[in-house]
Design a protein around this motif. Structure first.
Motif, mmCIF file in Angstrom:
data_model
loop_
_atom_site.group_PDB
_atom_site.id
_atom_site.type_symbol
_atom_site.label_atom_id
_atom_site.label_comp_id
_atom_site.label_asym_id
_atom_site.label_seq_id
_atom_site.Cartn_x
_atom_site.Cartn_y
_atom_site.Cartn_z
ATOM 1 N N ALA A 51 -12.946 -15.793 -7.211
ATOM 2 C CA ALA A 51 -11.778 -16.801 -7.272
ATOM 3 C C ALA A 51 -10.450 -16.214 -6.922
ATOM 4 C CB ALA A 51 -11.732 -17.393 -8.525
ATOM 5 N N GLU A 52 -10.171 -14.958 -7.363
ATOM 6 C CA GLU A 52 -8.919 -14.139 -7.141
ATOM 7 C C GLU A 52 -9.059 -13.431 -5.922
ATOM 8 O OE1 GLU A 52 -5.965 -14.640 -8.808
ATOM 9 O OE2 GLU A 52 -7.037 -16.262 -9.496
ATOM 10 N N PRO A 53 -7.837 -13.247 -5.269
ATOM 11 C CA PRO A 53 -7.963 -12.476 -3.812
ATOM 12 C C PRO A 53 -7.377 -11.103 -4.335
ATOM 13 C CG PRO A 53 -5.812 -13.892 -4.244
ATOM 14 C CD PRO A 53 -6.565 -14.072 -5.115
ATOM 15 N N ASP A 54 -7.757 -10.154 -3.606
ATOM 16 C CA ASP A 54 -7.120 -8.692 -3.693
ATOM 17 C C ASP A 54 -5.886 -8.831 -2.987
ATOM 18 O OD1 ASP A 54 -9.539 -7.616 -4.575
ATOM 19 O OD2 ASP A 54 -10.287 -7.288 -2.591
ATOM 20 N N ILE A 55 -5.141 -8.271 -3.657
ATOM 21 C CA ILE A 55 -3.526 -8.219 -3.251
ATOM 22 C C ILE A 55 -3.335 -6.789 -2.399
ATOM 23 C CG2 ILE A 55 -1.089 -8.253 -3.609
ATOM 24 C CD1 ILE A 55 -1.595 -10.144 -5.804
ATOM 25 N N LEU A 56 -3.004 -6.753 -1.072
ATOM 26 C CA LEU A 56 -2.723 -5.586 -0.540
ATOM 27 C C LEU A 56 -1.385 -5.063 -0.627
ATOM 28 C CD1 LEU A 56 -4.764 -6.397 2.965
ATOM 29 C CD2 LEU A 56 -5.617 -5.429 0.629
#
Length: 120
Positions: A100-105
Motif C-alpha cells: 500500500a505504502e510507497p518508498d520515499i526516495l
C-alpha cells in the motif's frame, strides 16, 4: 515536448489512478513530482533520472514512470505531497504491487538510489 525533460525515460502524466492501474497490473511505479521553477528537481532530472543506467533499470523492472508537474500548483499534486508530509517538490516515490505504502526516495537523487529502489 514533455519527452525532452525526461531524457531516456518514457514519462506519462501522474495521477493516483495511473499509479493504481500500474500496480494492479503488477508493475512498479516511479513517481517524480516536479516543477519548472524547482532547481533541485532539474538537477536530479539531469544527474539521475536522464541516465541510461536508470532507463535500463526502469525497463528491467517493467516499471511505469509517472511525472506530476506542479509548476502551476496543481491541487491533486498538492494533496499527494501533503499525504507524504511534504509542502513542496521534489518528491520521489516508488510504488510496488501488493504494497500500500510507497518508498520515499531522498530529495537529492543519484543513479544508484533510483536503481536500488527499482530492484525487486
Amino acid at each position: 515536448g514533455p519527452r525532452s525533460e525526461s531524457g531516456a525515460l518514457d514519462a506519462q502524466p501522474w495521477s493516483a489512478a495511473a499509479v493504481a492501474e500500474a500496480t494492479s497490473a503488477g508493475r512498479p511505479v516511479l513517481v517524480n513530482l516536479t516543477a519548472d521553477w524547482c532547481v533541485t528537481c532539474k538537477i536530479n532530472e539531469r544527474a539521475a533520472l536522464s541516465s541510461p543506467r536508470v532507463a535500463q533499470a526502469v525497463k528491467q523492472a517493467n516499471a511505469v514512470y509517472l511525472v506530476g508537474d506542479w509548476t502551476r500548483r496543481d491541487d491533486a499534486i498538492t494533496r499527494e505531497l501533503q499525504a507524504h508530509g511534504r509542502s513542496g517538490v521534489p518528491l520521489y516515490l516508488v510504488y510496488r504491487p501488493g504494497r500500500a505504502e510507497p518508498d520515499i526516495l531522498p530529495q537529492l537523487l543519484t543513479e544508484g538510489v533510483v536503481i536500488d529502489a527499482l530492484k525487486p
